[in-house]
Design an enzyme around this catalytic site. Structure first.
Site, PDB file in Angstrom:
ATOM      1  N   HIS A   1      34.338  28.404  37.243  1.00 19.73           N
ATOM      2  CA  HIS A   1      35.036  29.595  37.734  1.00 19.73           C
ATOM      3  C   HIS A   1      34.688  30.743  36.786  1.00 19.73           C
ATOM      4  CE1 HIS A   1      38.723  31.411  39.736  1.00 19.73           C
ATOM      5  NE2 HIS A   1      38.515  32.239  38.735  1.00 19.73           N
TER       6      HIS A   1
ATOM      7  N   HIS B   1      33.859  34.752  35.712  1.00 17.92           N
ATOM      8  CA  HIS B   1      34.153  36.161  35.986  1.00 17.92           C
ATOM      9  C   HIS B   1      32.974  36.994  35.516  1.00 17.92           C
ATOM     10  CE1 HIS B   1      38.727  36.339  36.765  1.00 17.92           C
ATOM     11  NE2 HIS B   1      38.268  35.176  37.121  1.00 17.92           N
TER      12      HIS B   1
ATOM     13  N   CYS C   1      39.032  43.775  37.594  1.00 15.17           N
ATOM     14  CA  CYS C   1      39.752  44.041  36.354  1.00 15.17           C
ATOM     15  C   CYS C   1      40.706  45.182  36.624  1.00 15.17           C
ATOM     16  CB  CYS C   1      38.779  44.462  35.267  1.00 15.17           C
ATOM     17  SG  CYS C   1      37.491  43.244  35.019  1.00 15.17           S
TER      18      CYS C   1
END
Lengths: 313, 313
Positions: free
Chosen positions: B219, B221, B252
């Site tokens: 996972h 980002h 973000c």
């Protein structure tokens, strides 16, 4: 946003110890800017890039001023940065451009070839073979003058008119440029469509056809977000020259802040995380790109620049 | 922008034939949205994602409504999508959340753990061991009910307060979640700082400590632009479950359109270029994310969505 000590440095197996970044922000990054960037700003940009530790900074293009108005100040700009202790390649489209570059003492030049007929036609209004024939005397004369020559090969992985580009056609153009005397080739994914297997396949085929990895650089665009994954695959193959643009300058014409070129900061973040030496001070580079974004009046498309310059606010 | 036939499909050696995308856009992607997204829009989003070929779509969270107001409609939403022929995991923070999910017939749940004390404290106001102790009966009961359980492990590669996170600490949390009975773990780079060597090292260490690759998802980002390169490294290690968020939803908080989660479209572009089957129809997925961007009133941060939806205009 991040604490000290990040990224953690964890090398991966069989990657190079050092990568040379060929910084293209000042030329490729700025050439499509609509508003004229003052020559002094360009010179300051290049000085700051050198101060951040970049050692190869493509400075400008000696193309006819009518073609790329943004770089029409090449004659004014080059002498302002010529004494920096870094390599300053310049683009030369033809003999006239080479004359202008040599007259100013340029020691590295680059020619800009295409891997496809459609782009040769669109960009140079010539067939592929005609365009190669134009470069031949340029490369030969540069080599006679002891000048290093880089050959850009654009559209290596896809072409907006033709779609997929046959690998053997890319190899043919690369071999032709090597046979002329180009010291280095830059494999360009001009429309950003490549994926890692495609990159590895082209590199392997070039090696098989006599073009060694140590003369190859990669030039990825991030149009589909693939640039850094492709770079990682190229590093695994042994490539040690990577083109990137400070702050991700060189956006697609159709979307504000959409990225074109791989952002140098995002590249440096990965390389330093992998323990690969670049000589670059990431903090200074981010500050430089944040400064340049202010000059251009819009945020940098580099994710690392956004993340780290936010932190500093 | 691109012609047909792109990306060219060129497999790389030793990669999986098929990847299961764990789509998190409807939960992780939306949870930080300030303005309430209507339940009908969320349901339609999930339906369109299923129609685009995604087979695992995290639907919502049964967290206390006061914690994540955006997902306070879980009870209304879940029944609207429950009959889709796809897996619909839901997040459950505790026994109460599990009760609510089970009452609606959820057959897959996920718990959200932290690899660091600081994040356990910030997110759950508990120590790491206290938070694991809270999950234990939740996981046990879910397993007793025959429900599949995923364990999210956040801050695996860096923490905003602590900086670098020791690998053995991540391994300890992963082993604890496995020992409780979690069927699958998702290794989260919550602040986006990981690089490929770091990813490979953690995966290897987990394998050595008895956690096999086939129970691991990644996972990533994209805060520093690293998500897809890290994914590629994980695929080389043999990982076949990848989390991603349609359109790159989950930005973000500090920058409009700055990406948080890896965009599903950018992932699919790479996987399809590598000849890896996902079952996803990229065109439908792009259309879905473009539609969702319209609902949210701002452009998608996914580069592939921007490139391809421009083409369609």
């Amino acid at each position: 946003m991040t604490a000290e000590g990040l990224p953690m440095t964890v090398p991966a197996q069989d990657l190079p110890d050092r990568v040379r970044i060929h910084e293209v922000g000042a030329r490729d990054g700025l050439q499509n800017e609509k508003s004229a960037v003052p020559t002094e700003v360009k010179a300051e940009f290049i000085r700051r890039l050198a101060d951040a530790g970049l050692t190869t900074i493509e400075a400008t293009s000696f193309v006819h001023p009518a073609w790329v108005p943004q770089l029409a100040d090449a004659e004014d700009l080059f002498p302002q940065v010529a004494d920096l202790p870094v390599a300053l390649p310049v683009l030369v489209p033809n003999q006239r451009g080479l004359d202008r570059a040599l007259a100013l003492g340029a020691r590295r030049v680059a020619v800009f070839a295409s891997a496809t007929e459609s782009f040769a036609k669109a960009n140079l209004n010539r067939t592929l073979d005609e365009s190669l024939a134009v470069f031949e005397p340029v490369v030969r004369r540069a080599k006679d003058e002891g000048v290093q020559v880089r050959g850009y090969v654009s559209m290596c992985f896809g072409d907006p008119w033709e779609g997929a580009v046959p690998l053997h056609q890319v190899v043919r153009v690369c071999r032709a440029l090597r046979d002329m005397g180009c010291d280095e080739l830059s494999l360009g994914d001009t429309i950003g469509v490549a994926t890692p297997g495609h990159v590895l396949e082209l590199l392997s085929l070039l090696n098989e056809e006599g073009v060694p990895t140590n003369v190859l650089g990669v030039h990825f665009h991030d149009t589909y977000g693939q640039a850094l994954a492709n770079t990682y695959a190229a590093l695994e193959h042994g490539v040690t020259t990577v083109d990137a643009s400070a702050g991700g300058l060189g956006g697609c014409p159709y979307a504000k802040s959409a990225t074109g070129n791989l952002a140098t900061e995002d590249l440096v973040w990965m390389l330093h995380g992998l323990g690969i030496d670049t000589g670059v001070d990431l903090g200074r580079l981010v500050a430089t790109s944040a400064w340049m974004a202010d000059q251009l009046g819009r945020p940098s498309p580099s994710r690392t620049v956004r993340a780290l310059s936010h932190k500093d606010q």
